[in-house]
Design an enzyme around this catalytic site. Structure first.
Site, mmCIF file in Angstrom:
data_model
loop_
_atom_site.group_PDB
_atom_site.id
_atom_site.type_symbol
_atom_site.label_atom_id
_atom_site.label_comp_id
_atom_site.label_asym_id
_atom_site.label_seq_id
_atom_site.Cartn_x
_atom_site.Cartn_y
_atom_site.Cartn_z
ATOM 1 N N HIS A 72 -37.447 -29.113 -52.737
ATOM 2 C CA HIS A 72 -38.275 -27.726 -52.771
ATOM 3 C C HIS A 72 -37.712 -26.822 -51.774
ATOM 4 C CE1 HIS A 72 -42.552 -29.754 -53.442
ATOM 5 N NE2 HIS A 72 -41.645 -30.101 -54.390
ATOM 6 N N TYR A 201 -49.967 -25.300 -47.207
ATOM 7 C CA TYR A 201 -50.599 -25.525 -45.877
ATOM 8 C C TYR A 201 -51.689 -24.498 -45.771
ATOM 9 C CZ TYR A 201 -46.549 -28.401 -44.456
ATOM 10 O OH TYR A 201 -45.656 -29.452 -44.305
ATOM 11 N N PRO A 293 -48.538 -34.734 -37.906
ATOM 12 C CA PRO A 293 -47.803 -34.522 -39.203
ATOM 13 C C PRO A 293 -47.583 -33.187 -39.557
ATOM 14 C CG PRO A 293 -50.356 -35.291 -39.569
ATOM 15 C CD PRO A 293 -49.915 -35.190 -37.948
ATOM 16 N N LYS A 297 -42.232 -33.932 -39.426
ATOM 17 C CA LYS A 297 -41.033 -34.404 -38.642
ATOM 18 C C LYS A 297 -41.015 -35.837 -38.417
ATOM 19 C CE LYS A 297 -39.306 -30.284 -38.507
ATOM 20 N NZ LYS A 297 -38.608 -30.188 -39.834
ATOM 21 N N TYR A 385 -38.552 -25.965 -40.123
ATOM 22 C CA TYR A 385 -39.002 -26.501 -41.165
ATOM 23 C C TYR A 385 -38.163 -27.521 -42.119
ATOM 24 C CZ TYR A 385 -42.448 -28.370 -44.889
ATOM 25 O OH TYR A 385 -43.133 -29.037 -45.465
HETATM 26 C C1 PHB Z 1 -47.240 -35.658 -47.007
HETATM 27 O O1 PHB Z 1 -46.691 -35.771 -48.224
HETATM 28 O O2 PHB Z 1 -47.788 -36.837 -46.627
HETATM 29 C C2 PHB Z 1 -47.083 -34.526 -45.906
HETATM 30 C C3 PHB Z 1 -46.405 -33.579 -46.438
HETATM 31 C C4 PHB Z 1 -46.061 -32.456 -45.338
HETATM 32 C C5 PHB Z 1 -46.734 -32.903 -43.999
HETATM 33 C C6 PHB Z 1 -47.071 -33.766 -43.836
HETATM 34 C C7 PHB Z 1 -47.504 -34.823 -44.703
HETATM 35 O O3 PHB Z 1 -46.420 -31.834 -43.305
#
Ligand code: PHB
Ligand code: APR
Length: 394
Positions: A72, A201, A293, A297, A385
């Protein structure tokens, strides 16, 4: 029994460390409280930074990751009803992340360990660590009704947040920093195609939501929920309705729903324990730190702890130098606090905090607006990120 490094915990940290040490010819045994199936049943995040991919390459456990992982180069921020793409690849001069579930990383590491005939003792009860402040540390545990002792040169505490290693350190020798958030993430896994080809997000007046994925046919979605919510109160149908309310019209249209194959609520926490070395015992991964989460990280930080620790132990045995061992805690903590800061900031930016009131809400909106219109601000987000380089600031 005797080994050079006794590793407590067969999560990603313990398995990665075992692989790194074995590759350098250093004998190690992993002692794990649960069964292998139980460890694989835990669903966690799935975004790998380049430093984590590099480590998996280095230990030779990345074939499936390169075949099945999804590269990605960006993700979307959704707020005020609109999506805005953060072009990480462009903003960082060509860096990406790889979407590949932690469960799959764990499975690959377990399979590799089994294929090489390396010892992992699963379902070990009453695991205890002893004499790590002296020169002859030991691990004891019960298995199949018998007590066992494992003598070693070093103990690696890779036993997660609730493990025994950190808990065995005298209270006065450790300092803990903690922030608990007033909400959790309700997550579901479902065999439906992802709503978008990249992650979304979302910050809406209903709270945070995240659209993630494990593969082109498996999706992972989350919504922010109060800590008082119970997972039984959330039918699949209620979840999909709630998620839809967080999305923009285009995503609402492309959302495919289906039965969940996993559903759980995870509280959010920031936590750091200092230091990470106590004589001949080291902490690594969730045993020493937790990040919320947002930004994924956790696994990446665990991987860099292990890289620093593995290299330091290899140096000890190969060159009889303790320079990196002595530097381990300080080196990790510097990186950890940078990731703690980023995860806390991204969490603060993307969630609804009822106690922040109208002023907090307006400041959050202004920051999001600034973030997408300022290349400098977008770049700071992208740079963190994708993950800062291993030797950043050194
Ligand atoms: C996930 O795919 O579980 C996931 C992806 C990005 C995040 C947190 C969890 O920031
Ligand atoms: N004895 C032996 N094993 C133990 C003990 C104990 N007393 N206590 C815990 N364990 C085991 C757990 O059963 C688990 O398998 O230690 C392992 C720790 O694994 P994780 O919790 O996955 O921690 P870690 O390997 O550091 O992985 C970090 O996992 O939680 C995510 O976000 C985090 O992605 C990051 C990664």
């Amino acid at each position: 029994m005797r080994t050079q490094v006794a590793i407590i915990g067969a999560g990603p940290s313990g398995l990665l460390l075992g692989a790194l040490l074995s590759k350098a010819g250093i004998d190690n045994i992993i002692v794990e409280r649960q069964s292998g199936e139980y460890v694989l049943g835990r669903i966690r995040a799935g975004v790998l930074e380049q430093v984590t991919v590099d480590l998996l390459d280095e230990i030779g456990v990345s074939q499936r990751l390169h075949k099945e992982g999804l590269v990605h180069g960006g993700f979307d921020l959704l707020f005020a009803g609109k999506r805005h793409r953060i072009d990480m690849n462009h903003l960082t001069g060509g860096k990406n992340v790889v979407v590949y579930g932690q469960t799959e990383v764990t499975r690959d590491l377990m399979d590799d360990r089994a294929a090489k005939g390396l010892t992992t003792i699963y379902e070990a009860d009453n695991v205890q660590v002893h004499d790590f402040e002296g020169s002859n540390p030991r691990v004891t545990y019960d298995k199949d009704g018998k007590s066992h002792t494992l003598a070693c040169d070093f103990i690696a505490g890779c036993d997660g947040f609730h493990g025994v290693c950190r808990a065995s350190v005298p209270k006065g020798a450790i300092k803990e920093f903690e922030k608990v958030y007033p909400f959790g993430w309700l997550g579901i896994l479902a065999d439906v195609p992802p709503v978008s080809h990249e992650l979304i997000y979302a910050n809406t007046e209903r709270g945070f939501a995240l659209c993630s994925m494990r593969s082109p046919t498996r999706s992972r979605y989350y919504v922010q929920v109060p800590l008082s919510d119970k997972v039984e109160e959330w039918s699949d149908d209620r979840f999909w309705k709630e998620l839809r309310l967080h999305l923009d019209p285009q995503a609402q249209e492309s959302l495919v729903t289906g039965p969940s194959i996993e559903k759980s609520i995870a509280p959010l926490r920031s936590f750091v324990a200092e230091p990470m070395r106590f004589g001949r015992m080291f902490l690594a991964g969730d045993a020493a730190h937790i990040v919320p989460p947002t930004g994924a990280k956790g696994l990446n930080l665990a991987a860099t702890d292990v890289k620093y620790l593995g290299d330091a132990i290899v140096e000890h045995f190969a060159e009889k130098s303790d320079a990196d061992i002595d530097h381990y805690s300080q080196r990790c903590l510097r990186r950890i606090w940078r990731a703690e800061r980023f995860s806390w900031w991204f969490t603060s930016l993307m969630h609804q905090f009822p106690e922040a009131g109208g002023f907090g809400q307006k400041v959050q909106e202004a920051e999001l607006d600034y973030l997408i219109h300022s290349e400098a601000a977008s770049r700071a987000l992208a740079e963190n990120y994708v993950g800062l380089p291993l030797n950043f600031g050194e």
